[in-house]
Design a protein around this motif. Structure first.
Motif, PDB file in Angstrom:
ATOM      1  N   GLU A 231      11.332   0.030   1.489  1.00 15.95           N
ATOM      2  CA  GLU A 231      10.405   0.124   2.629  1.00 15.95           C
ATOM      3  C   GLU A 231       9.051   0.692   2.226  1.00 15.95           C
ATOM      4  O   GLU A 231       8.233   1.021   3.082  1.00 15.95           O
ATOM      5  CB  GLU A 231      11.030   1.007   3.725  1.00 15.95           C
ATOM      6  N   PHE A 232       8.793   0.834   0.923  1.00 12.74           N
ATOM      7  CA  PHE A 232       7.505   1.381   0.472  1.00 12.74           C
ATOM      8  C   PHE A 232       6.389   0.372   0.786  1.00 12.74           C
ATOM      9  O   PHE A 232       6.372  -0.726   0.258  1.00 12.74           O
ATOM     10  CB  PHE A 232       7.574   1.678  -1.032  1.00 12.74           C
ATOM     11  N   GLU A 233       5.470   0.781   1.678  1.00 14.28           N
ATOM     12  CA  GLU A 233       4.437  -0.149   2.151  1.00 14.28           C
ATOM     13  C   GLU A 233       3.041   0.205   1.648  1.00 14.28           C
ATOM     14  O   GLU A 233       2.230  -0.671   1.371  1.00 14.28           O
ATOM     15  CB  GLU A 233       4.386  -0.124   3.686  1.00 14.28           C
ATOM     16  N   GLY A 234       2.732   1.497   1.617  1.00 12.61           N
ATOM     17  CA  GLY A 234       1.375   1.896   1.255  1.00 12.61           C
ATOM     18  C   GLY A 234       1.288   3.401   1.092  1.00 12.61           C
ATOM     19  O   GLY A 234       2.309   4.083   0.925  1.00 12.61           O
ATOM     20  N   LEU A 235       0.059   3.934   1.181  1.00  9.78           N
ATOM     21  CA  LEU A 235      -0.162   5.361   0.931  1.00  9.78           C
ATOM     22  C   LEU A 235      -1.168   5.924   1.925  1.00  9.78           C
ATOM     23  O   LEU A 235      -2.067   5.213   2.389  1.00  9.78           O
ATOM     24  CB  LEU A 235      -0.722   5.558  -0.486  1.00  9.78           C
ATOM     25  N   VAL A 236      -1.007   7.216   2.214  1.00 11.40           N
ATOM     26  CA  VAL A 236      -2.011   7.915   3.023  1.00 11.40           C
ATOM     27  C   VAL A 236      -2.787   8.842   2.101  1.00 11.40           C
ATOM     28  O   VAL A 236      -2.189   9.652   1.385  1.00 11.40           O
ATOM     29  CB  VAL A 236      -1.356   8.734   4.163  1.00 11.40           C
ATOM     30  N   ASP A 237      -4.116   8.715   2.092  1.00  7.58           N
ATOM     31  CA  ASP A 237      -4.985   9.572   1.275  1.00  7.58           C
ATOM     32  C   ASP A 237      -5.207  10.877   2.021  1.00  7.58           C
ATOM     33  O   ASP A 237      -5.753  10.886   3.129  1.00  7.58           O
ATOM     34  CB  ASP A 237      -6.313   8.839   1.031  1.00  7.58           C
ATOM     35  N   LEU A 238      -4.779  12.007   1.433  1.00  4.39           N
ATOM     36  CA  LEU A 238      -4.882  13.308   2.108  1.00  4.39           C
ATOM     37  C   LEU A 238      -6.298  13.869   2.093  1.00  4.39           C
ATOM     38  O   LEU A 238      -6.615  14.781   2.852  1.00  4.39           O
ATOM     39  CB  LEU A 238      -3.926  14.309   1.450  1.00  4.39           C
ATOM     40  N   VAL A 239      -7.154  13.359   1.199  1.00  4.39           N
ATOM     41  CA  VAL A 239      -8.540  13.845   1.151  1.00  4.39           C
ATOM     42  C   VAL A 239      -9.360  13.167   2.247  1.00  4.39           C
ATOM     43  O   VAL A 239     -10.035  13.815   3.039  1.00  4.39           O
ATOM     44  CB  VAL A 239      -9.163  13.586  -0.242  1.00  4.39           C
ATOM     45  N   GLU A 240      -9.266  11.823   2.324  1.00  3.10           N
ATOM     46  CA  GLU A 240     -10.054  11.052   3.300  1.00  3.10           C
ATOM     47  C   GLU A 240      -9.322  10.882   4.635  1.00  3.10           C
ATOM     48  O   GLU A 240      -9.918  10.426   5.611  1.00  3.10           O
ATOM     49  CB  GLU A 240     -10.355   9.647   2.737  1.00  3.10           C
ATOM     50  N   LEU A 241      -8.014  11.196   4.667  1.00  2.00           N
ATOM     51  CA  LEU A 241      -7.166  10.985   5.851  1.00  2.00           C
ATOM     52  C   LEU A 241      -7.207   9.538   6.322  1.00  2.00           C
ATOM     53  O   LEU A 241      -7.458   9.234   7.498  1.00  2.00           O
ATOM     54  CB  LEU A 241      -7.562  11.945   6.976  1.00  2.00           C
ATOM     55  N   LYS A 242      -6.991   8.629   5.384  1.00  3.64           N
ATOM     56  CA  LYS A 242      -6.932   7.194   5.672  1.00  3.64           C
ATOM     57  C   LYS A 242      -5.647   6.630   5.075  1.00  3.64           C
ATOM     58  O   LYS A 242      -5.168   7.099   4.030  1.00  3.64           O
ATOM     59  CB  LYS A 242      -8.120   6.471   5.027  1.00  3.64           C
ATOM     60  N   ALA A 243      -5.110   5.568   5.724  1.00  4.91           N
ATOM     61  CA  ALA A 243      -3.930   4.884   5.180  1.00  4.91           C
ATOM     62  C   ALA A 243      -4.394   3.653   4.412  1.00  4.91           C
ATOM     63  O   ALA A 243      -5.343   2.975   4.828  1.00  4.91           O
ATOM     64  CB  ALA A 243      -2.996   4.488   6.307  1.00  4.91           C
ATOM     65  N   TYR A 244      -3.754   3.387   3.275  1.00  7.95           N
ATOM     66  CA  TYR A 244      -4.089   2.211   2.462  1.00  7.95           C
ATOM     67  C   TYR A 244      -2.865   1.301   2.355  1.00  7.95           C
ATOM     68  O   TYR A 244      -1.769   1.754   2.022  1.00  7.95           O
ATOM     69  CB  TYR A 244      -4.499   2.634   1.038  1.00  7.95           C
ATOM     70  N   TYR A 245      -3.095   0.002   2.637  1.00  7.27           N
ATOM     71  CA  TYR A 245      -2.046  -1.011   2.443  1.00  7.27           C
ATOM     72  C   TYR A 245      -2.557  -2.027   1.432  1.00  7.27           C
ATOM     73  O   TYR A 245      -3.763  -2.322   1.392  1.00  7.27           O
ATOM     74  CB  TYR A 245      -1.711  -1.702   3.768  1.00  7.27           C
ATOM     75  N   PHE A 246      -1.638  -2.560   0.630  1.00  5.49           N
ATOM     76  CA  PHE A 246      -2.045  -3.447  -0.465  1.00  5.49           C
ATOM     77  C   PHE A 246      -1.513  -4.855  -0.210  1.00  5.49           C
ATOM     78  O   PHE A 246      -0.312  -5.102  -0.286  1.00  5.49           O
ATOM     79  CB  PHE A 246      -1.519  -2.887  -1.804  1.00  5.49           C
ATOM     80  N   HIS A 247      -2.431  -5.764   0.121  1.00  7.15           N
ATOM     81  CA  HIS A 247      -2.045  -7.133   0.455  1.00  7.15           C
ATOM     82  C   HIS A 247      -2.477  -8.095  -0.643  1.00  7.15           C
ATOM     83  O   HIS A 247      -3.149  -7.716  -1.592  1.00  7.15           O
ATOM     84  CB  HIS A 247      -2.658  -7.543   1.799  1.00  7.15           C
ATOM     85  N   GLY A 248      -2.103  -9.372  -0.462  1.00  6.52           N
ATOM     86  CA  GLY A 248      -2.439 -10.376  -1.477  1.00  6.52           C
ATOM     87  C   GLY A 248      -1.292 -10.519  -2.455  1.00  6.52           C
ATOM     88  O   GLY A 248      -0.415  -9.644  -2.546  1.00  6.52           O
ATOM     89  N   SER A 249      -1.298 -11.612  -3.227  1.00  4.40           N
ATOM     90  CA  SER A 249      -0.169 -11.890  -4.131  1.00  4.40           C
ATOM     91  C   SER A 249      -0.016 -10.810  -5.188  1.00  4.40           C
ATOM     92  O   SER A 249       1.078 -10.538  -5.669  1.00  4.40           O
ATOM     93  CB  SER A 249      -0.366 -13.255  -4.800  1.00  4.40           C
ATOM     94  N   ASN A 250      -1.135 -10.156  -5.593  1.00  5.17           N
ATOM     95  CA  ASN A 250      -1.060  -9.105  -6.616  1.00  5.17           C
ATOM     96  C   ASN A 250      -1.579  -7.757  -6.114  1.00  5.17           C
ATOM     97  O   ASN A 250      -2.030  -6.923  -6.887  1.00  5.17           O
ATOM     98  CB  ASN A 250      -1.854  -9.515  -7.862  1.00  5.17           C
ATOM     99  N   GLY A 251      -1.550  -7.561  -4.800  1.00 11.08           N
ATOM    100  CA  GLY A 251      -1.983  -6.277  -4.234  1.00 11.08           C
ATOM    101  C   GLY A 251      -3.462  -5.997  -4.403  1.00 11.08           C
ATOM    102  O   GLY A 251      -3.896  -4.848  -4.377  1.00 11.08           O
ATOM    103  N   GLU A 252      -4.260  -7.072  -4.583  1.00 12.59           N
ATOM    104  CA  GLU A 252      -5.692  -6.860  -4.856  1.00 12.59           C
ATOM    105  C   GLU A 252      -6.519  -6.577  -3.602  1.00 12.59           C
ATOM    106  O   GLU A 252      -7.627  -6.050  -3.678  1.00 12.59           O
ATOM    107  CB  GLU A 252      -6.279  -8.057  -5.638  1.00 12.59           C
ATOM    108  N   LYS A 253      -5.974  -6.921  -2.409  1.00 11.26           N
ATOM    109  CA  LYS A 253      -6.720  -6.686  -1.162  1.00 11.26           C
ATOM    110  C   LYS A 253      -6.241  -5.370  -0.567  1.00 11.26           C
ATOM    111  O   LYS A 253      -5.059  -5.233  -0.209  1.00 11.26           O
ATOM    112  CB  LYS A 253      -6.476  -7.831  -0.175  1.00 11.26           C
ATOM    113  N   ILE A 254      -7.165  -4.426  -0.454  1.00 10.79           N
ATOM    114  CA  ILE A 254      -6.803  -3.115   0.105  1.00 10.79           C
ATOM    115  C   ILE A 254      -7.240  -3.088   1.568  1.00 10.79           C
ATOM    116  O   ILE A 254      -8.405  -3.343   1.881  1.00 10.79           O
ATOM    117  CB  ILE A 254      -7.486  -1.971  -0.667  1.00 10.79           C
TER     118      ILE A 254
END
Length: 757
Positions: A231-254
Motif C-alpha cells: 500500500e506504499f503510495e507516496g510521502l509527506v514532506d515534514l519540512v514543506e508539509l506537502k504530500a508527494y505522489y509519483f505517477h507515470g510508468s517510471n515515477g517521473e511525474k510528481i
C-alpha cells in the motif's frame, strides 16, 4: 573607456556562468580573466581592480555552490546501485532503466563489468555525474561487500557528502556500521535513505531507532510514508508539509497535494520531533522552539543544513528506489542539506614546512592541488581518478607528482560516466575527473609546482587471507604477471608475494570472495586459466616476555673476514601501540661505530619477516641494543646485519613466542527455528558469541570466530538453514591461538620443511 569595457566583460562573464551550469566544465575561463582584458592594468584604478577581484571571487563561489560530490554507501543488497540507476534516469543521464539482476541482459549502468552484472553485486566503485535543478552532482556508487571495503574507503576520502542507504526490512546491518564508521573517519556529512518500503515487513521507524542506537546517529525523519508494503503510495514532506505522489510508468511525474487527513496527527507529531531533535544541535532553531514560536519551512531547512554539514544531525529520507518512489525528493535533499566543495574543510601538509597543516580554500584561481584516489587499467593505458581540491587543471598542462618529484604532461582529461568517458579541456577545484597516461600510485598528490603540498592518505586495511596461485599453461606466464601487476596497482588491499620455500605465487586479500573475483578476472580479462591452492591464513608471531641476546658473528676466510657482536634484549610492545616493530639504540660511546647501526636495524627487521615457529612475520616486538663490539678491519655492514639476524633467532625461544591468528567479527542472520544448529556450529568452530538479537522471525548472532575455521562457511550455513541464512564477516584483530592449535601448526610447518618434529 577601460571602465565601460570592464563592466561589459564582467556582465558577459556572468551570463556565461548562467549558461555554463549545463556545460561540461562551467566556463573555466571566467575564473581567470586577466586584468589586461580591461584595457591594460594601468588604465584601471586600484578600486576597480579590487572590485574586479571581488566579482571574480563571487563568480567562482557561485559556481562551486552548485556542485555536490556525493557517494552512495550501504550494506550488501540495500539497493545502492538501483538508487543510482534511478538518479541517472531522473536527471536525464540515461533514458531507460535496467535492473541490477536484469533479465534483459543489459544490467545497471553503474555495474559495467560482466562479473558485476552476472553476480548482481558491485565490485568496483564507479563514478558518474548528472545535473539536477541546475546543480552538478558527481556521484560515486560503492560496493556493499566487506571484501571490497577499500573501494568505499577511497571514495569517502575524496567526497564532500554521502547517502547512507538502509533497508527498511534488514535495518542497520554489519556493513552499514562499517561504512558509517568510514564516514566518521573522514568527517563526511550524510543523509540516510530508508529504501525498500514496498517490501513485506518494511518498518522505517524500527530502522530509524536502530540508526540512533547502533550507529549513534542524532537523526530524525524528514518524511512520513503514505502506506507501507503493497500500500506504499507516496510521502509527506515534514519540512514543506506537502504530500508527494509519483505517477507515470517510471515515477517521473510528481504530484503535490495536501497532507492526507488520516495522517495529520502523525505528521504533526513527527514534525515536532524533527524540530526538537534539530534544535538540540542548532542554537538558532532552539530559540524559536523554546519560545514556542512557529517554525517556517525556510528556517527549518536552513537549520537542518547547518546541523547536517557540521555532522551533528542526519536527516532521514524514505522511499523505494525499485518502485520509483522517493528518489527525486532525496535528490532535493542532497542539494538542500549536503555541503558544496567550499563548505568542507580540506587540509594539505606543506612539505616545505615539515608537514605543517594548510587549510585549502577551494579557490579555482589558487595553486593546483589534486589527489589521485583510484587507478584503473583502461583500453588506453592507466586511468587515474583525481579529486581537485584547489586550482585548475587543463589538458596539455604540466603537473608535478609531489610524492615522486616527476613532472608529467596531461595528455587527456575526461569525465567518467561509469565506463564511458567524455573528453574535457579543463576542470577546476571541487570536481572529480580522470586523466590518462599519468604514471602514479593511489594516494599521490599533484600540484602545478608552485607549492609542495601533499594530501593525507587513506586508511588501508591489512589483508587477512592468502591463496597460492599459478597459471596452468607455462606459455601464459607473461599475461599472468601483467594481470597481477595491474590488480596490485589498482587495489591497495590486494597483495602479491612469493613463498620463499615453495616458490609459489601467493595472492592476499580481504576474503574468499575478494580473491575469487580476481582469479575470475585473470581468466576473463587476460585469458589465463589459473589454479589455486588451499586458502592460507595470514598468521603472525609475537613474543610474550623479555629475553636477552648476546651474539658474536665471526667468520675468517682468506683476506678480510667478518666480525660483529650485538648485545641487548627483546620485549613485547604494549597492546595500545600502533607500531608493529620498534628498534632502539642505547649504546653509549662508540663500541659499535654509528655507521653500522642502520645495518643492525635492517638485520633485525629482516629477521622479523619470518619467525621460527611457523615462518610467519613477527610483530609487536621492541628490540633494544645495549652493547656490542667491532673490529677495525673485519667489521662490515654485512657482518652486523648477519649478527642481528642470528641474535634474534638465538633469543627467540626464550622470549616465549606465540602464534597470532586473525579473528573475524561474523554477523549471522537466519530463521529462529535453526538457532540451535547454527549456534552449535559456531561453538564447534571455536567462535565466541558476543551478541544475540531477535528481528521478527529471524535471529541475529554476532560472533568472533578464527578465520582459519571459516573456510567454506557459506555452503555449511546454507545447508543448515535450508538456504535461508546469510552472514557477513570483517576483520577484527589478531589474537593468540590455543596451545593445542599452536603445536598442530608448528608440526605442519616442520613437516612441510622436512625437519624432524
Amino acid at each position: 573607456m577601460a571602465r565601460s569595457s570592464a563592466t561589459r566583460i564582467l556582465s558577459s562573464l556572468r551570463r556565461a556562468v548562467n549558461r555554463g551550469s549545463q556545460a561540461t566544465s562551467p566556463s573555466i575561463a571566467l575564473f581567470f580573466f586577466d586584468e589586461a582584458a580591461f584595457g591594460g592594468r594601468r588604465a584601471l584604478s586600484t578600486a576597480s581592480l579590487a572590485r574586479a577581484k571581488e566579482d571574480k571571487e563571487a563568480l567562482w563561489k557561485e559556481t562551486l555552490d552548485k556542485v555536490r560530490n556525493i557517494g552512495i554507501s550501504a550494506h550488501i543488497d540495500s539497493g545502492k546501485t538501483t538508487l543510482t540507476e534511478r538518479i541517472l534516469f531522473y536527471t536525464g543521464r540515461i533514458h531507460e532503466i535496467h535492473e541490477v539482476r536484469g533479465r534483459d541482459g543489459v544490467g545497471a549502468k553503474m555495474d559495467s563489468m560482466d562479473l558485476e552484472r552476472e553476480k548482481g553485486i558491485t565490485i568496483q566503485s564507479a563514478a558518474t555525474y548528472c545535473t539536477w535543478k541546475d546543480y552538478q552532482v558527481n556521484i560515486i556508487d560503492t560496493p556493499g561487500h566487506v571484501d571490497f571495503t577499500i573501494e568505499v574507503e577511497r571514495a569517502l576520502r575524496v567526497l564532500d557528502g554521502a547517502i547512507l542507504v538502509l533497508c527498511s526490512v534488514g535495518g542497520v546491518q554489519s556493513q552499514s556500521i562499517t561504512v558509517d564508521r568510514q564516514m566518521r573517519r573522514y568527517g563526511v556529512p550524510r543523509v540516510a535513505f530508508i529504501n525498500k518500503l514496498d517490501r513485506m515487513g518494511a518498518d522505517p521507524w524500527k530502522v530509524l531507532n536502530q540508526a540512533r542506537s547502533k550507529l549513534r546517529h542524532h537523526s530524525a525523519a524528514v518524511q512520513v510514508p503514505i502506506g507501507l508494503e503493497e500500500e506504499f503510495e507516496g510521502l509527506v514532506d515534514l519540512v514543506e508539509l506537502k504530500a508527494y505522489y509519483f505517477h507515470g510508468s517510471n515515477g517521473e511525474k510528481i504530484v503535490k497535494s495536501e497532507v492526507p487527513s488520516n495522517l495529520e496527527g502523525l505528521v504533526t507529531e513527527k514534525r515536532r520531533e524533527l524540530i526538537e531533535v534539530v534544535s538540540e544541535v542548532d542554537d538558532e532553531l532552539a530559540d524559536s522552539f523554546l519560545n514556542d514560536e512557529p517554525v517556517s519551512s525556510d528556517d527549518l531547512k536552513m537549520a537542518i543544513r547547518r546541523a547536517t554539514i557540521s555532522q551533528k544531525f542526519v536527516p532521514v529520507y524514505m522511499g523505494s528506489a525499485f518502485k520509483n518512489k522517493g528518489v527525486q525528493p532525496l535528490l532535493d535533499g542532497v542539494l538542500n542539506f549536503l555541503p558544496c566543495p567550499i563548505e568542507v574543510e580540506n587540509y594539505a601538509l606543506d612539505q616545505n614546512k615539515s608537514e605543517e597543516k594548510v587549510l585549502l580554500s577551494g579557490n579555482p584561481s589558487g595553486p593546483l592541488v589534486a589527489l589521485a584516489f583510484k587507478l584503473e587499467e583502461g583500453r588506453f593505458g592507466q586511468l587515474t581518478y583525481l579529486r581537485i581540491y584547489e586550482g585548475i587543471i587543463k589538458k596539455g598542462d604540466f603537473i608535478i607528482n609531489i610524492n615522486t618529484g616527476k613532472k608529467i604532461k596531461v595528455p587527456r582529461l575526461v569525465r567518467m560516466h561509469a565506463n564511458e568517458m567524455e573528453d574535457i579541456q579543463d576542470a577546476h577545484a571541487g570536481q572529480i575527473v580522470a586523466v590518462f597516461g599519468v604514471d602514479c600510485a593511489s594516494g599521490d598528490t599533484f600540484t602545478d609546482g608552485s607549492v609542495r603540498y601533499t594530501m593525507t592518505s587513506m586508511n588501508v586495511p591489512e589483508p587477512v587471507m592468502s591463496l597460492a596461485l599459478s597459471p596452468i599453461s607455462k606459455d601464459s606466464g607473461a599475461q599472468f604477471s601483467k594481470a597481477l601487476n595491474r590488480f596490485q596497482r589498482e587495489d591497495p588491499t590486494f597483495r602479491v608475494g612469493l613463498d620463499p620455500e615453495s616458490g609459489q605465487t601467493i595472492i592476499s586479500g580481504m576474503g574468499e570472495l575478494h580473491l575469487d573475483i580476481y582469479v575470475e578476472r585473470i581468466r576473463r580479462e587476460y585469458k589465463v586459466d589459473a589454479q589455486t591452492g588451499r586458502p592460507r591464513v595470514n598468521f603472525r608471531e609475537t613474543i610474550t616476555q623479555r629475553a636477552d641476546f648476546d651474539y658474536l658473528h665471526k667468520k675468517q676466510t682468506g683476506g678480510q673476514g667478518q666480525y660483529g657482536r650485538v648485545c641487548g634484549y627483546v620485549e613485547p610492545l604494549p597492546a595500545d601501540v600502533a607500531t608493529k616493530f620498534e628498534f632502539e639504540n642505547m649504546i653509549i660511546g662508540q663500541v659499535i661505530p654509528s655507521g653500522f647501526i642502520p645495518a643492525i636495524e635492517k638485520g633485525f627487521k629482516e629477521a622479523c619477516n619470518s619467525g621460527s615457529l611457523i615462518g610467519h612475520p613477527i610483530e609487536n616486538i621492541r628490540i633494544v641494543l645495549t652493547d656490542g663490539a667491532s673490529h677495525n678491519v673485519d667489521s662490515s655492514e654485512l657482518a652486523f646485519k648477519l649478527a642481528s639476524i642470528y641474535a634474534l633467532r638465538q633469543c627467540y625461544t626464550a622470549a616465549r613466542p606465540v602464534i597470532l591468528e586473525p579473528i573475524m567479527k561474523v554477523e549471522l542472520k537466519f530463521p529462529t527455528e535453526f538457532q540451535g544448529t547454527v549456534t552449535g556450529d559456531v561453538n564447534k568452530r571455536k567462535g565466541i558469541i558476543v551478541g544475540n538479537d531477535q528481528e521478527g522471525d529471524d535471529t541475529v548472532i554476532i560472533a568472533h570466530v578464527p578465520l582459519n575455521n571459516m573456510f567454506g562457511y557459506s555452503t555449511s550455513l546454507r545447508s543448515m538453514t535450508q538456504g535461508k541464512g546469510e552472514f557477513t564477516m570483517e576483520y577484527l584483530e589478531h589474537s593468540p591461538v590455543p596451545q593445542d592449535v599452536q603445536l598442530q601448526l608448528m608440526n605442519t610447518y616442520n613437516a612441510s620443511k622436512g625437519t624432524p618434529e
